[in-house]
Write a protein that holds these residues in place. Structure first.
Motif, PDB file in Angstrom:
ATOM      1  N   UNK A 116       0.847  -1.213   0.000  1.00 36.29           N
ATOM      2  CA  UNK A 116       0.000   0.000   0.000  1.00 36.29           C
ATOM      3  C   UNK A 116       0.874   1.252   0.000  1.00 36.29           C
ATOM      4  N   UNK A 117       1.968   1.168   0.757  1.00 39.34           N
ATOM      5  CA  UNK A 117       2.892   2.317   0.883  1.00 39.34           C
ATOM      6  C   UNK A 117       3.348   2.805  -0.494  1.00 39.34           C
ATOM      7  N   UNK A 118       3.484   1.849  -1.421  1.00 38.09           N
ATOM      8  CA  UNK A 118       3.955   2.136  -2.791  1.00 38.09           C
ATOM      9  C   UNK A 118       3.063   3.182  -3.480  1.00 38.09           C
ATOM     10  N   UNK A 119       1.777   3.182  -3.095  1.00 41.36           N
ATOM     11  CA  UNK A 119       0.821   4.111  -3.733  1.00 41.36           C
ATOM     12  C   UNK A 119       0.744   5.447  -3.001  1.00 41.36           C
ATOM     13  N   UNK A 176       0.555  10.992  -1.049  1.00 40.05           N
ATOM     14  CA  UNK A 176      -0.894  10.691  -0.987  1.00 40.05           C
ATOM     15  C   UNK A 176      -1.143  10.020   0.367  1.00 40.05           C
ATOM     16  N   UNK A 177      -1.778  10.762   1.296  1.00 40.18           N
ATOM     17  CA  UNK A 177      -1.928  10.193   2.651  1.00 40.18           C
ATOM     18  C   UNK A 177      -3.381  10.236   3.138  1.00 40.18           C
ATOM     19  N   UNK A 178      -4.308  10.403   2.180  1.00 39.76           N
ATOM     20  CA  UNK A 178      -5.728  10.400   2.599  1.00 39.76           C
ATOM     21  C   UNK A 178      -6.198  11.746   3.082  1.00 39.76           C
ATOM     22  N   UNK A 179      -5.248  12.697   3.220  1.00 41.24           N
ATOM     23  CA  UNK A 179      -5.666  14.039   3.678  1.00 41.24           C
ATOM     24  C   UNK A 179      -6.268  14.801   2.506  1.00 41.24           C
ATOM     25  N   UNK A 180      -7.077  15.812   2.840  1.00 47.40           N
ATOM     26  CA  UNK A 180      -7.659  16.652   1.772  1.00 47.40           C
ATOM     27  C   UNK A 180      -6.541  17.316   0.968  1.00 47.40           C
ATOM     28  N   UNK A 294      -7.793   2.197 -10.896  1.00 47.60           N
ATOM     29  CA  UNK A 294      -6.832   2.828 -11.805  1.00 47.60           C
ATOM     30  C   UNK A 294      -7.596   3.900 -12.582  1.00 47.60           C
ATOM     31  N   UNK A 295      -7.099   5.129 -12.564  1.00 51.91           N
ATOM     32  CA  UNK A 295      -7.721   6.189 -13.377  1.00 51.91           C
ATOM     33  C   UNK A 295      -7.077   6.185 -14.749  1.00 51.91           C
ATOM     34  N   UNK A 296      -7.892   5.889 -15.762  1.00 53.71           N
ATOM     35  CA  UNK A 296      -7.382   5.759 -17.133  1.00 53.71           C
ATOM     36  C   UNK A 296      -8.033   6.808 -18.016  1.00 53.71           C
ATOM     37  N   UNK A 297      -7.227   7.459 -18.861  1.00 54.39           N
ATOM     38  CA  UNK A 297      -7.785   8.401 -19.848  1.00 54.39           C
ATOM     39  C   UNK A 297      -7.314   7.975 -21.239  1.00 54.39           C
ATOM     40  N   UNK A 311      -3.505   5.892  -9.281  1.00 58.48           N
ATOM     41  CA  UNK A 311      -3.894   4.581  -8.760  1.00 58.48           C
ATOM     42  C   UNK A 311      -4.242   4.775  -7.290  1.00 58.48           C
ATOM     43  N   UNK A 312      -5.383   4.243  -6.889  1.00 52.43           N
ATOM     44  CA  UNK A 312      -5.882   4.474  -5.526  1.00 52.43           C
ATOM     45  C   UNK A 312      -6.067   3.155  -4.796  1.00 52.43           C
ATOM     46  N   UNK A 313      -5.578   3.124  -3.558  1.00 50.66           N
ATOM     47  CA  UNK A 313      -5.743   1.914  -2.771  1.00 50.66           C
ATOM     48  C   UNK A 313      -7.102   1.912  -2.065  1.00 50.66           C
ATOM     49  N   UNK A 314      -7.819   0.764  -2.140  1.00 45.29           N
ATOM     50  CA  UNK A 314      -9.081   0.601  -1.423  1.00 45.29           C
ATOM     51  C   UNK A 314      -9.929   1.875  -1.601  1.00 45.29           C
ATOM     52  N   UNK A 315     -10.332   2.177  -2.848  1.00 46.06           N
ATOM     53  CA  UNK A 315     -11.082   3.396  -3.130  1.00 46.06           C
ATOM     54  C   UNK A 315     -12.543   3.230  -2.710  1.00 46.06           C
TER      55      UNK A 315
END
Ligand SMILES: Nc1ncnc2c1ncn2[C@@H]1O[C@H](COP(=O)(O)OP(=O)(O)OP(=O)(O)O)[C@@H](O)[C@H]1O
Ligand SMILES: O=P(O)(O)O[C@H]1[C@H](O)[C@H](O)[C@H](OP(=O)(O)O)[C@@H](OP(=O)(O)O)[C@@H]1O
Ligand SMILES: [Mg+2]
Ligand SMILES: [Mg+2]
Length: 344
Positions: A116-119, A176-180, A294-297, A311-315
């Motif tokens: 998870x840390x990787x993300x 990316x730590x979940x904070x706003x 995974x956000x893909x465009x 890429x988001x963990x446990x979205x």
């Protein structure tokens, strides 16, 4: 041309149907005597959004019970658990979970903290996609060119010019730590404004993609794609006549669903299913994760040039239509795979 149109239209329908027909293989629930016990460590916000009654109700029918982990008590004194499901930030929890797992290797941890840390860093987050450089008959999947900035803002313009990045650039907090704050993104139109940015950050080339983004949810082997509205394209004249750095809101959140919108098929057509399946298979293995999106465009004007931008963990899994079926089957499959490994 029409023929191609018909084929792509047919394919598109198939793709849509396939996307609807998520591979939900109903697995037999554990024998009544043996419940599958899932201990969870989640924020109250996440419990509210994820552990919906329809999930807990269906889980109960399938012999799965969710048990809240008491963070004020030693984890080792709790349980026993078959699975620990978690999404908490901070080194302390990571250490608690790793110590527990060392003493209970028989428990499935969803997902391993180190993976998870990787993300949690927007550079390492996309590295596996860049290294994969997926390209086959269905299309290409890459990442936009990007540059990590940790130094003083005054050097950013030089760094960007040396790296040859083209404007506009999306500025994203590196962590990316979940904070706003980690979701406070900005669009920079000109090089002189770059010194206003606040490192550490990653500067990612903006890719025109027709204002529609594909969120590809991965739950174990299940894949579900939803369309979301996204930032609009930036055309040449706008770029020439715009200066400054503009923070923008979370434009692709759940409320921005584009699934029922009337959209140009060349923009809204889902990425080819076989391409997504290959991407998901590779990323599950390389990231060591089973719960992510995974956000893909798709690059505007192309049919099959795709970029992963996030890429988001446990979205927000509960935003996936039918998530309760997908998630409970996933939990049962995790347990049965673990038992097969033990008996082999
Ligand atoms: N390189 C890019 N090119 C074009 N648009 C982009 C790019 N990067 C981000 N965006 C736009 O900004 C939005 C947010 O970007 P991103 O998903 O990286 O941020 P986030 O805070 O991690 O969002 P999430 O809520 O998905 O975690 C995207 O949904 C998209 O609309
Ligand atoms: O629309 P989605 O499901 O992608 O929204 C997610 C978002 O992508 C992030 O995963 C959020 O987590 P953080 O990055 O930790 O903020 C999710 O928030 P959460 O409270 O559900 O974990 C969003 O749902
Ligand atoms: Mg995103
Ligand atoms: Mg994100």
């Amino acid at each position: 041309m029409r023929l191609n149109g018909e084929i792509s239209h047919l394919w598109n329908e198939e793709a849509e149907e396939e996307n609807e027909r998520v591979s939900v293989i109903s697995l037999p629930p554990p024998p009544p005597s043996k419940k599958l016990v899932v201990g969870y460590a989640l924020t109250s916000k996440k419990v509210k959004s994820f552990l919906q009654p329809r999930l807990e109700g269906l889980a109960r029918k399938k012999g799965i019970v969710f048990v809240a982990i008491d963070l004020s008590q030693p984890l080792l004194d709790q349980g026993p658990f078959d699975i620990v499901l978690h999404k908490l930030t901070g080194k302390e929890w990571q250490q608690i979970l790793e110590d527990y797992w060392e003493k209970h290797p028989e428990v499935t941890v969803l997902d391993p903290p180190a993976a998870i840390q990787h993300l949690h860093n927007r550079q390492s987050m996309l590295q596996d996609v860049a290294d994969l450089n997926l390209s086959d008959c269905y299309g290409k999947v890459g990442t936009p060119r990007q540059l990590v900035i940790t130094k003083d803002p005054s050097s950013i313009a030089d760094e960007v010019s040396k790296a040859g990045l083209t404007l506009p650039l999306v500025a994203k907090p590196l962590v990316v730590d979940g904070s706003a704050k980690s979701h406070e993104l900005s669009l920079a139109y000109d090089e002189f404004s770059l010194s206003k940015l606040d490192p550490p950050l990653v500067l990612q080339e903006f890719v025109n993609h027709g204002g529609v983004l594909f969120k590809v949810y991965i739950v174990g082997d299940a894949i579900k794609v939803v369309r979301r509205f996204s930032l609009p394209d930036v055309n040449e004249s706008e770029l020439l006549n715009s200066t400054g750095v503009f923070q923008f809101p979370r434009v692709s959140c759940a409320a921005a669903s584009a699934d029922d919108a009337e959209l140009d098929p060349s923009i809204a057509e889902l990425p080819p299913r076989p391409l997504l399946e290959k991407l998901a298979r590779e990323l599950r293995q390389r990231l060591g994760l089973r719960l992510f999106n995974i956000d893909v465009i798709r690059e505007h004007g192309t049919r099959d040039r795709f970029y992963v931008i996030d890429i988001n963990y446990f979205p927000g899994l509960s935003k996936m239509p039918g998530y309760e079926h997908i998630f409970t089957d996933f939990l049962l499959s995790v347990q049965s795979k673990f038992k097969m490994r033990l008996s082999s």
